[in-house]
Design a protein around this motif. Structure first.
Motif, PDB file in Angstrom:
ATOM      1  N   LEU A  64       0.928  -1.272   0.017  1.00  8.41           N
ATOM      2  CA  LEU A  64      -0.012  -0.214   0.042  1.00  8.41           C
ATOM      3  C   LEU A  64       0.865   1.242   0.031  1.00  8.41           C
ATOM      4  CD1 LEU A  64      -2.841   1.353   0.385  1.00  8.41           C
ATOM      5  CD2 LEU A  64      -2.530   1.297   2.835  1.00  8.41           C
ATOM      6  N   PHE A  65       1.929   1.369   0.902  1.00  9.19           N
ATOM      7  CA  PHE A  65       2.824   2.326   0.981  1.00  9.19           C
ATOM      8  C   PHE A  65       3.659   2.605  -0.561  1.00  9.19           C
ATOM      9  CE2 PHE A  65       7.094   4.124   1.420  1.00  9.19           C
ATOM     10  CZ  PHE A  65       6.763   5.329   2.187  1.00  9.19           C
ATOM     11  N   ASN A  66       3.999   1.476  -1.020  1.00  6.11           N
ATOM     12  CA  ASN A  66       4.727   1.776  -2.478  1.00  6.11           C
ATOM     13  C   ASN A  66       3.784   2.352  -3.522  1.00  6.11           C
ATOM     14  OD1 ASN A  66       7.105   0.875  -1.385  1.00  6.11           O
ATOM     15  ND2 ASN A  66       6.620  -1.002  -1.857  1.00  6.11           N
ATOM     16  N   THR A  67       2.390   1.703  -3.520  1.00 10.96           N
ATOM     17  CA  THR A  67       1.230   2.120  -4.274  1.00 10.96           C
ATOM     18  C   THR A  67       0.995   3.700  -4.203  1.00 10.96           C
ATOM     19  OG1 THR A  67       0.598  -0.073  -4.280  1.00 10.96           O
ATOM     20  CG2 THR A  67      -0.881   1.556  -5.262  1.00 10.96           C
ATOM     21  N   ALA A 134       0.258  -1.695 -12.759  1.00  8.92           N
ATOM     22  CA  ALA A 134      -0.224  -0.166 -12.253  1.00  8.92           C
ATOM     23  C   ALA A 134       0.898   0.571 -12.711  1.00  8.92           C
ATOM     24  CB  ALA A 134       0.545  -0.475 -10.521  1.00  8.92           C
ATOM     25  N   SER A 135       2.050   0.625 -13.191  1.00  6.13           N
ATOM     26  CA  SER A 135       2.881   1.676 -13.558  1.00  6.13           C
ATOM     27  C   SER A 135       2.469   1.923 -15.025  1.00  6.13           C
ATOM     28  CB  SER A 135       4.220   1.215 -13.826  1.00  6.13           C
ATOM     29  OG  SER A 135       5.267   2.066 -14.325  1.00  6.13           O
ATOM     30  N   VAL A 136       1.778   0.854 -15.822  1.00  6.50           N
ATOM     31  CA  VAL A 136       1.365   1.440 -17.186  1.00  6.50           C
ATOM     32  C   VAL A 136       0.135   1.902 -17.083  1.00  6.50           C
ATOM     33  CG1 VAL A 136       0.221   0.204 -19.324  1.00  6.50           C
ATOM     34  CG2 VAL A 136       2.320  -0.791 -18.246  1.00  6.50           C
ATOM     35  N   LEU A 137      -0.882   1.938 -16.075  1.00  9.90           N
ATOM     36  CA  LEU A 137      -2.021   2.598 -15.889  1.00  9.90           C
ATOM     37  C   LEU A 137      -1.642   3.870 -15.510  1.00  9.90           C
ATOM     38  CD1 LEU A 137      -4.287   0.023 -14.107  1.00  9.90           C
ATOM     39  CD2 LEU A 137      -4.326   0.765 -16.346  1.00  9.90           C
ATOM     40  N   ALA A 138      -0.819   4.184 -14.648  1.00 16.44           N
ATOM     41  CA  ALA A 138      -0.387   5.671 -14.104  1.00 16.44           C
ATOM     42  C   ALA A 138       0.250   6.348 -15.179  1.00 16.44           C
ATOM     43  CB  ALA A 138       0.488   5.371 -13.060  1.00 16.44           C
ATOM     44  N   THR A 139       0.792   5.775 -16.005  1.00 18.37           N
ATOM     45  CA  THR A 139       1.661   6.565 -17.089  1.00 18.37           C
ATOM     46  C   THR A 139       0.733   6.795 -18.133  1.00 18.37           C
ATOM     47  OG1 THR A 139       3.603   5.160 -16.708  1.00 18.37           O
ATOM     48  CG2 THR A 139       3.402   6.278 -18.929  1.00 18.37           C
ATOM     49  N   LEU A 140      -0.414   5.988 -18.575  1.00 18.10           N
ATOM     50  CA  LEU A 140      -1.384   6.065 -19.439  1.00 18.10           C
ATOM     51  C   LEU A 140      -2.452   7.183 -19.153  1.00 18.10           C
ATOM     52  CD1 LEU A 140      -2.889   5.236 -22.094  1.00 18.10           C
ATOM     53  CD2 LEU A 140      -4.072   3.531 -20.621  1.00 18.10           C
ATOM     54  N   THR A 141      -2.508   7.175 -17.933  1.00 20.72           N
ATOM     55  CA  THR A 141      -3.330   8.250 -17.188  1.00 20.72           C
ATOM     56  C   THR A 141      -2.629   9.834 -17.504  1.00 20.72           C
ATOM     57  OG1 THR A 141      -4.193   6.904 -15.461  1.00 20.72           O
ATOM     58  CG2 THR A 141      -4.407   9.324 -14.996  1.00 20.72           C
ATOM     59  N   LEU A 142      -1.566   9.824 -17.273  1.00 18.03           N
ATOM     60  CA  LEU A 142      -0.477  10.844 -17.387  1.00 18.03           C
ATOM     61  C   LEU A 142      -0.581  11.559 -18.856  1.00 18.03           C
ATOM     62  CD1 LEU A 142       2.928  11.895 -15.938  1.00 18.03           C
ATOM     63  CD2 LEU A 142       2.671  11.792 -18.389  1.00 18.03           C
ATOM     64  N   LEU A 143      -0.318  10.627 -19.645  1.00 21.31           N
ATOM     65  CA  LEU A 143      -0.259  10.873 -21.253  1.00 21.31           C
ATOM     66  C   LEU A 143      -1.677  11.356 -21.667  1.00 21.31           C
ATOM     67  CD1 LEU A 143       1.939   8.005 -22.358  1.00 21.31           C
ATOM     68  CD2 LEU A 143       2.550  10.303 -22.026  1.00 21.31           C
ATOM     69  N   THR A 144      -2.616  10.418 -21.317  1.00 23.15           N
ATOM     70  CA  THR A 144      -4.069  11.108 -21.910  1.00 23.15           C
ATOM     71  C   THR A 144      -4.450  12.521 -21.245  1.00 23.15           C
ATOM     72  OG1 THR A 144      -5.003   9.612 -20.106  1.00 23.15           O
ATOM     73  CG2 THR A 144      -4.927   8.669 -22.427  1.00 23.15           C
ATOM     74  N   TYR A 145      -4.039  12.539 -20.021  1.00 26.92           N
ATOM     75  CA  TYR A 145      -4.536  13.901 -19.384  1.00 26.92           C
ATOM     76  C   TYR A 145      -3.773  14.957 -19.992  1.00 26.92           C
ATOM     77  CZ  TYR A 145      -5.710  17.308 -15.833  1.00 26.92           C
ATOM     78  OH  TYR A 145      -6.329  18.091 -15.037  1.00 26.92           O
ATOM     79  N   LEU A 146      -2.681  14.860 -20.135  1.00 26.66           N
ATOM     80  CA  LEU A 146      -1.867  16.014 -20.786  1.00 26.66           C
ATOM     81  C   LEU A 146      -1.810  16.198 -22.230  1.00 26.66           C
ATOM     82  CD1 LEU A 146       1.649  15.481 -18.639  1.00 26.66           C
ATOM     83  CD2 LEU A 146      -0.153  17.137 -18.225  1.00 26.66           C
ATOM     84  N   PHE A 147      -1.884  15.058 -22.815  1.00 29.86           N
ATOM     85  CA  PHE A 147      -1.681  15.165 -24.178  1.00 29.86           C
ATOM     86  C   PHE A 147      -3.118  15.083 -25.101  1.00 29.86           C
ATOM     87  CE2 PHE A 147       2.469  14.032 -22.764  1.00 29.86           C
ATOM     88  CZ  PHE A 147       3.259  15.256 -23.136  1.00 29.86           C
ATOM     89  N   VAL A 148      -4.218  14.768 -24.293  1.00 33.66           N
ATOM     90  CA  VAL A 148      -5.453  14.325 -25.069  1.00 33.66           C
ATOM     91  C   VAL A 148      -6.422  15.573 -24.240  1.00 33.66           C
ATOM     92  CG1 VAL A 148      -7.538  12.912 -25.681  1.00 33.66           C
ATOM     93  CG2 VAL A 148      -5.099  11.815 -25.668  1.00 33.66           C
ATOM     94  N   TYR A 149      -6.587  15.310 -23.132  1.00 30.36           N
ATOM     95  CA  TYR A 149      -7.650  16.209 -22.666  1.00 30.36           C
ATOM     96  C   TYR A 149      -7.204  17.529 -22.506  1.00 30.36           C
ATOM     97  CZ  TYR A 149      -9.920  18.456 -18.271  1.00 30.36           C
ATOM     98  OH  TYR A 149     -10.657  19.075 -17.660  1.00 30.36           O
ATOM     99  N   TRP A 175      -6.042  -1.145  -7.675  1.00 27.56           N
ATOM    100  CA  TRP A 175      -6.589  -2.635  -7.579  1.00 27.56           C
ATOM    101  C   TRP A 175      -5.332  -3.529  -8.335  1.00 27.56           C
ATOM    102  CZ3 TRP A 175     -11.682  -3.889  -6.374  1.00 27.56           C
ATOM    103  CH2 TRP A 175     -12.080  -5.049  -6.576  1.00 27.56           C
ATOM    104  N   ALA A 176      -4.861  -2.766  -9.497  1.00 27.93           N
ATOM    105  CA  ALA A 176      -3.860  -3.493 -10.013  1.00 27.93           C
ATOM    106  C   ALA A 176      -2.625  -3.793  -9.107  1.00 27.93           C
ATOM    107  CB  ALA A 176      -3.519  -2.777 -11.495  1.00 27.93           C
ATOM    108  N   ALA A 177      -2.392  -2.586  -8.314  1.00 29.91           N
ATOM    109  CA  ALA A 177      -1.328  -2.742  -7.606  1.00 29.91           C
ATOM    110  C   ALA A 177      -1.332  -3.870  -6.590  1.00 29.91           C
ATOM    111  CB  ALA A 177      -1.133  -1.459  -6.862  1.00 29.91           C
ATOM    112  N   ALA A 178      -2.713  -4.281  -6.150  1.00 30.57           N
ATOM    113  CA  ALA A 178      -2.922  -5.351  -4.936  1.00 30.57           C
ATOM    114  C   ALA A 178      -3.062  -6.568  -5.608  1.00 30.57           C
ATOM    115  CB  ALA A 178      -4.174  -4.810  -4.166  1.00 30.57           C
TER     116      ALA A 178
END
Length: 310
Positions: A64-67, A134-149, A175-178
């Motif tokens: 949990l801490f790492n996530t 978990a890393s892929v989901l976080a990175t995908l969130t960043l990319l779509t937020y910055l370069f699409v939204y 969820w993916a992290a756990a």
């Protein structure tokens, strides 16, 4: 006054100014990370992690801490880079003109470097300390937020719909992290957060509509369609959210969860109806406050009472 006392006074003043300058600098970097947004992100990430852990029958405090740490780093990097990209437009809005990048208190290169360092560090940390999904989901969130939204905000009101997709990612990351995978439980959390964003953002967009218009943001349509758009974007997702929160089937404490979800939903819906009828700044602020209260309570209720085992 003696020369020694003058020098002492000058020295004390210089030290005090450096201290204040250092405090302001730290405060500016802290503001870049959007801590108020990160609070909700961490709550929703935690709930995703907790419910996935409950379903799997195991819970790791280290996991949990790492996530949360990795997610916080990526979210902070995203908030910082967003302010870098929108600094010229933020400077035209009263609500955001005092932000460090918009006000020019930090150089664009410093903001870019800080945001990139946070985002890259967070993505790598999640991949190493948690798991690749978990890393892929976080990175995908960043990319779509910055370069699409983010660029769509100046092109079409549909940006609100598009932005809700990356905005609902945090519980999936948890969820993916756990569990290392996603399933229907993660999908329910995602759908709830996806729908919640519409009344939440409509309240913000209405409160600051003049600001957004001044800066050239098209988060709300112009002309006669604006009011119907706000009404639909507020009520339809809000009613769907309340329905999902009520009819979803926890495997334990069903009656308690149902009653609590009904009460929370009725309260949120009341403020949503008040807003679309009055369309005042006061009603918008009340809806915004209700949304901020509703989400942690609903997710907290889910984490406390629910175990979506299938």
């Amino acid at each position: 006054m003696s020369r020694r006392s003058t020098l002492t006074e000058f020295s004390s003043t210089a030290v005090e100014e450096r201290h204040l300058g250092g405090s302001r600098l730290l405060s500016d970097y802290w503001a870049l990370t959007k801590p108020e947004v990160n609070f909700l992100i961490l709550i929703t990430t935690f709930v995703g992690f907790y419910l996935a852990s409950a379903r799997a029958g195991r819970f790791s405090f280290a996991g949990l801490f790492n996530t949360l740490l990795g997610t916080l780093l990526v979210a902070s990097g995203t908030g910082t880079l967003n302010q870098y990209l929108e600094r010229r437009f933020d400077a035209q809005m009263r609500r955001t003109a005092r932000r460090p990048a918009a006000a020019g208190r930090l150089t664009p290169s410093a903001v870019l470097a800080f945001g990139t360092a946070l985002a890259v560090t967070g993505s790598i940390y999640l991949a190493i300390a948690v798991n690749l999904l978990a890393s892929v989901l976080a990175t995908l969130t960043l990319l779509t937020y910055l370069f699409v939204y983010t660029p769509l905000k100046r092109k079409t009101p549909l940006c609100v719909f598009v932005g809700a997709f990356p905005g609902a990612m945090p519980p999936l990351i948890g969820w993916a992290a756990a569990s290392g995978r996603l399933n229907i439980g993660a999908g329910i959390l995602y759908a709830m957060l996806f729908l919640w964003q519409f009344p939440h953002f409509m309240a913000i967009a209405w409160m600051y509509r003049e600001d957004y218009d001044r800066a050239g943001y098209l988060v709300l349509p112009k002309g006669k369609i604006r009011v119907p758009f706000v009404i639909l974007e507020t009520l339809l997702p809000l009613m769907a959210l309340v329905a999902i929160s009520i009819i979803q089937s926890p495997t334990r404490h069903r009656t308690i969860f149902f009653c609590a979800a009904v009460l929370l939903g009725e309260g949120f819906l009341y403020f949503g109806l008040e807003f679309v009828v009055q369309r005042s700044r006061v009603a918008a602020r009340r809806l915004l406050t209700a949304s901020i209260v509703y989400l942690p309570l609903l997710y907290g209720l889910s984490a406390t009472l629910c175990n979506w085992a299938r």
